[in-house]
Design a protein around this motif. Structure first.
Motif, PDB file in Angstrom:
ATOM      1  N   ASN A 136      -4.039  16.425 -32.936  1.00 16.53           N
ATOM      2  CA  ASN A 136      -4.367  16.894 -31.583  1.00 16.53           C
ATOM      3  C   ASN A 136      -3.099  17.174 -30.779  1.00 16.53           C
ATOM      4  O   ASN A 136      -3.035  18.157 -30.017  1.00 16.53           O
ATOM      5  CB  ASN A 136      -5.219  15.854 -30.860  1.00 16.53           C
ATOM      6  N   LEU A 137      -2.092  16.305 -30.934  1.00 14.77           N
ATOM      7  CA  LEU A 137      -0.820  16.506 -30.235  1.00 14.77           C
ATOM      8  C   LEU A 137      -0.164  17.818 -30.672  1.00 14.77           C
ATOM      9  O   LEU A 137       0.324  18.585 -29.836  1.00 14.77           O
ATOM     10  CB  LEU A 137       0.131  15.329 -30.511  1.00 14.77           C
ATOM     11  N   TYR A 138      -0.135  18.048 -31.975  1.00 19.59           N
ATOM     12  CA  TYR A 138       0.463  19.280 -32.487  1.00 19.59           C
ATOM     13  C   TYR A 138      -0.255  20.501 -31.904  1.00 19.59           C
ATOM     14  O   TYR A 138       0.380  21.494 -31.541  1.00 19.59           O
ATOM     15  CB  TYR A 138       0.377  19.325 -34.015  1.00 19.59           C
ATOM     16  N   SER A 139      -1.590  20.413 -31.820  1.00 20.18           N
ATOM     17  CA  SER A 139      -2.364  21.532 -31.290  1.00 20.18           C
ATOM     18  C   SER A 139      -2.043  21.769 -29.816  1.00 20.18           C
ATOM     19  O   SER A 139      -1.835  22.910 -29.384  1.00 20.18           O
ATOM     20  CB  SER A 139      -3.863  21.256 -31.473  1.00 20.18           C
ATOM     21  N   LYS A 140      -1.996  20.690 -29.033  1.00 26.52           N
ATOM     22  CA  LYS A 140      -1.728  20.830 -27.601  1.00 26.52           C
ATOM     23  C   LYS A 140      -0.308  21.310 -27.319  1.00 26.52           C
ATOM     24  O   LYS A 140      -0.069  22.063 -26.370  1.00 26.52           O
ATOM     25  CB  LYS A 140      -1.972  19.487 -26.897  1.00 26.52           C
ATOM     26  N   LEU A 141       0.637  20.878 -28.154  1.00 26.96           N
ATOM     27  CA  LEU A 141       2.038  21.267 -27.962  1.00 26.96           C
ATOM     28  C   LEU A 141       2.374  22.583 -28.656  1.00 26.96           C
ATOM     29  O   LEU A 141       3.490  23.095 -28.495  1.00 26.96           O
ATOM     30  CB  LEU A 141       2.962  20.163 -28.490  1.00 26.96           C
ATOM     31  N   ALA A 142       1.438  23.096 -29.452  1.00 28.00           N
ATOM     32  CA  ALA A 142       1.638  24.337 -30.212  1.00 28.00           C
ATOM     33  C   ALA A 142       2.838  24.215 -31.160  1.00 28.00           C
ATOM     34  O   ALA A 142       3.714  25.076 -31.214  1.00 28.00           O
ATOM     35  CB  ALA A 142       1.825  25.525 -29.271  1.00 28.00           C
ATOM     36  N   VAL A 143       2.863  23.116 -31.918  1.00 29.47           N
ATOM     37  CA  VAL A 143       3.945  22.862 -32.867  1.00 29.47           C
ATOM     38  C   VAL A 143       3.344  22.537 -34.231  1.00 29.47           C
ATOM     39  O   VAL A 143       2.122  22.386 -34.373  1.00 29.47           O
ATOM     40  CB  VAL A 143       4.853  21.704 -32.396  1.00 29.47           C
ATOM     41  N   HIS A 144       4.235  22.384 -35.224  1.00 26.90           N
ATOM     42  CA  HIS A 144       3.759  22.160 -36.589  1.00 26.90           C
ATOM     43  C   HIS A 144       4.484  21.002 -37.292  1.00 26.90           C
ATOM     44  O   HIS A 144       4.283  20.797 -38.479  1.00 26.90           O
ATOM     45  CB  HIS A 144       3.934  23.429 -37.422  1.00 26.90           C
ATOM     46  N   SER A 145       5.344  20.277 -36.581  1.00 24.39           N
ATOM     47  CA  SER A 145       6.078  19.190 -37.222  1.00 24.39           C
ATOM     48  C   SER A 145       6.437  18.129 -36.194  1.00 24.39           C
ATOM     49  O   SER A 145       6.367  18.361 -34.973  1.00 24.39           O
ATOM     50  CB  SER A 145       7.365  19.709 -37.879  1.00 24.39           C
ATOM     51  N   ARG A 146       6.816  16.960 -36.697  1.00 19.07           N
ATOM     52  CA  ARG A 146       7.213  15.855 -35.830  1.00 19.07           C
ATOM     53  C   ARG A 146       8.420  16.237 -34.963  1.00 19.07           C
ATOM     54  O   ARG A 146       8.440  15.970 -33.759  1.00 19.07           O
ATOM     55  CB  ARG A 146       7.554  14.631 -36.690  1.00 19.07           C
ATOM     56  N   GLY A 147       9.421  16.865 -35.597  1.00 20.49           N
ATOM     57  CA  GLY A 147      10.614  17.240 -34.843  1.00 20.49           C
ATOM     58  C   GLY A 147      10.307  18.205 -33.715  1.00 20.49           C
ATOM     59  O   GLY A 147      10.813  18.066 -32.601  1.00 20.49           O
ATOM     60  N   GLU A 148       9.470  19.209 -34.000  1.00 16.67           N
ATOM     61  CA  GLU A 148       9.099  20.173 -32.972  1.00 16.67           C
ATOM     62  C   GLU A 148       8.301  19.493 -31.861  1.00 16.67           C
ATOM     63  O   GLU A 148       8.460  19.817 -30.680  1.00 16.67           O
ATOM     64  CB  GLU A 148       8.266  21.298 -33.588  1.00 16.67           C
ATOM     65  N   ALA A 149       7.441  18.535 -32.229  1.00 18.72           N
ATOM     66  CA  ALA A 149       6.638  17.831 -31.231  1.00 18.72           C
ATOM     67  C   ALA A 149       7.521  17.039 -30.282  1.00 18.72           C
ATOM     68  O   ALA A 149       7.336  17.063 -29.060  1.00 18.72           O
ATOM     69  CB  ALA A 149       5.640  16.901 -31.933  1.00 18.72           C
ATOM     70  N   VAL A 150       8.510  16.337 -30.832  1.00 21.48           N
ATOM     71  CA  VAL A 150       9.422  15.553 -29.999  1.00 21.48           C
ATOM     72  C   VAL A 150      10.229  16.467 -29.082  1.00 21.48           C
ATOM     73  O   VAL A 150      10.424  16.187 -27.900  1.00 21.48           O
ATOM     74  CB  VAL A 150      10.360  14.702 -30.883  1.00 21.48           C
ATOM     75  N   PHE A 151      10.679  17.590 -29.637  1.00 23.31           N
ATOM     76  CA  PHE A 151      11.467  18.526 -28.847  1.00 23.31           C
ATOM     77  C   PHE A 151      10.647  19.074 -27.682  1.00 23.31           C
ATOM     78  O   PHE A 151      11.082  19.070 -26.533  1.00 23.31           O
ATOM     79  CB  PHE A 151      11.963  19.673 -29.729  1.00 23.31           C
ATOM     80  N   GLU A 152       9.436  19.575 -27.971  1.00 27.50           N
ATOM     81  CA  GLU A 152       8.593  20.163 -26.932  1.00 27.50           C
ATOM     82  C   GLU A 152       8.204  19.113 -25.892  1.00 27.50           C
ATOM     83  O   GLU A 152       8.210  19.384 -24.686  1.00 27.50           O
ATOM     84  CB  GLU A 152       7.338  20.789 -27.548  1.00 27.50           C
ATOM     85  N   ALA A 153       7.847  17.917 -26.357  1.00 29.80           N
ATOM     86  CA  ALA A 153       7.441  16.862 -25.422  1.00 29.80           C
ATOM     87  C   ALA A 153       8.595  16.473 -24.509  1.00 29.80           C
ATOM     88  O   ALA A 153       8.405  16.257 -23.308  1.00 29.80           O
ATOM     89  CB  ALA A 153       6.949  15.639 -26.209  1.00 29.80           C
ATOM     90  N   SER A 154       9.806  16.395 -25.065  1.00 28.42           N
ATOM     91  CA  SER A 154      10.972  16.067 -24.251  1.00 28.42           C
ATOM     92  C   SER A 154      11.258  17.176 -23.250  1.00 28.42           C
ATOM     93  O   SER A 154      11.534  16.930 -22.080  1.00 28.42           O
ATOM     94  CB  SER A 154      12.187  15.839 -25.158  1.00 28.42           C
ATOM     95  N   ARG A 155      11.173  18.431 -23.711  1.00 27.01           N
ATOM     96  CA  ARG A 155      11.446  19.575 -22.847  1.00 27.01           C
ATOM     97  C   ARG A 155      10.467  19.650 -21.684  1.00 27.01           C
ATOM     98  O   ARG A 155      10.819  20.040 -20.570  1.00 27.01           O
ATOM     99  CB  ARG A 155      11.374  20.865 -23.674  1.00 27.01           C
ATOM    100  N   MET A 156       9.215  19.252 -21.928  1.00 30.76           N
ATOM    101  CA  MET A 156       8.173  19.331 -20.906  1.00 30.76           C
ATOM    102  C   MET A 156       8.077  18.075 -20.050  1.00 30.76           C
ATOM    103  O   MET A 156       7.242  17.987 -19.154  1.00 30.76           O
ATOM    104  CB  MET A 156       6.820  19.595 -21.582  1.00 30.76           C
ATOM    105  N   GLY A 157       8.948  17.086 -20.336  1.00 28.54           N
ATOM    106  CA  GLY A 157       8.938  15.864 -19.541  1.00 28.54           C
ATOM    107  C   GLY A 157       7.848  14.884 -19.909  1.00 28.54           C
ATOM    108  O   GLY A 157       7.612  13.919 -19.185  1.00 28.54           O
ATOM    109  N   LEU A 158       7.189  15.097 -21.048  1.00 30.56           N
ATOM    110  CA  LEU A 158       6.085  14.221 -21.424  1.00 30.56           C
ATOM    111  C   LEU A 158       6.558  12.846 -21.854  1.00 30.56           C
ATOM    112  O   LEU A 158       5.859  11.847 -21.636  1.00 30.56           O
ATOM    113  CB  LEU A 158       5.264  14.853 -22.547  1.00 30.56           C
ATOM    114  N   LEU A 159       7.729  12.766 -22.465  1.00 31.00           N
ATOM    115  CA  LEU A 159       8.231  11.470 -22.907  1.00 31.00           C
ATOM    116  C   LEU A 159       8.624  10.632 -21.704  1.00 31.00           C
ATOM    117  O   LEU A 159       8.367   9.429 -21.651  1.00 31.00           O
ATOM    118  CB  LEU A 159       9.411  11.648 -23.855  1.00 31.00           C
TER     119      LEU A 159
END
Length: 229
Positions: free
Chosen positions: A199-222
């Motif tokens: 679900n996280l990958y779908s919401k962040l529009a990513v396909h891997s753990r690294g991309e998820a962390v990057f997008e989440a950090s960029r968007m201030g989610l972390l």
């Protein structure tokens, strides 16, 4: 007149590994260990007050992910080269860090001589990146029409809504926990963890753990998950 030495800042939470990298830096005549930390918060505070030439940082740290600090240093100290500490098989995370501004990476199984040479090399224009990662970066460059840097999130965009459980899982992913460890910490099954991550990958529009962390950090989610009670 003596040759000025490059000031290196190290962030590594594993004590033995931190001492290894400290020894690699102090043993090199052209490098100076300016500071060494085991967590992100004191490192960021130090870097906000002192200049550095090279930042060598691990990524999965007890108080967050090194990607957030990487982005901060790239903005506030553009002359500071950032190298990430990586393990074999973590190529997606390395790519996300390179896209965020890192010049390359050092693997944890490097020899002391290699560590000093790699750090010094980046100050002479080198980028320590394997051919495999370089090839993946080129593929992304083609996919994005020549842009490797993701575009900033516009303030007018609505905030991404995560469930409390998704936020918890996202935070644990960023800290480097495995699926089995997340399942144990959250008292849920591994299958449920995988569902949350899907679900996280779908919401962040990513396909891997690294991309998820990057997008989440960029968007201030972390940062948001760490501020939540």
């Amino acid at each position: 007149m003596s040759t000025p030495r490059w000031r290196v800042v190290l962030i590594e939470d594993d004590t033995e590994m931190r001492r290894f990298f400290e020894g690699c830096v102090t043993a090199h005549p052209e490098l100076e260990l300016a500071a060494s930390f085991g967590m992100l918060a004191p490192a960021r505070a130090w870097l906000d007050e002192h200049p550095a030439d090279v930042l060598l940082t691990d990524l999965a740290l007890p108080d967050g992910h090194g990607l957030a600090l990487l982005q901060h240093v790239v903005r506030t100290q553009p002359a500071c080269e950032v190298l990430v500490v990586s393990v074999f098989g973590d190529e997606d995370t390395v790519i996300a860090c390179v896209e965020a501004g890192a010049v390359g990476y050092i693997q944890k199984d490097s020899t002391p001589a290699d560590v000093g040479r790699i750090i010094l090399g980046v100050k002479h224009g080198e980028s320590p990146i394997s051919p495999m990662i370089a090839r993946k970066l080129l593929a992304r460059l083609r996919q994005h029409g020549g842009r490797t840097q993701p575009q900033p999130v516009e303030p007018s965009l609505p905030a991404l809504e995560l469930t409390p459980r998704e936020s918890d899982v996202l935070e644990l992913i960023a800290r480097g926990y495995s699926y089995a460890e997340i399942a144990r910490l959250q008292d849920i099954s591994k299958h449920t963890v995988q569902s949350h991550i899907k679900n996280l990958y779908s919401k962040l529009a990513v396909h891997s753990r690294g991309e998820a962390v990057f997008e989440a950090s960029r968007m201030g989610l972390l940062d948001r998950t760490r501020r939540s009670p």
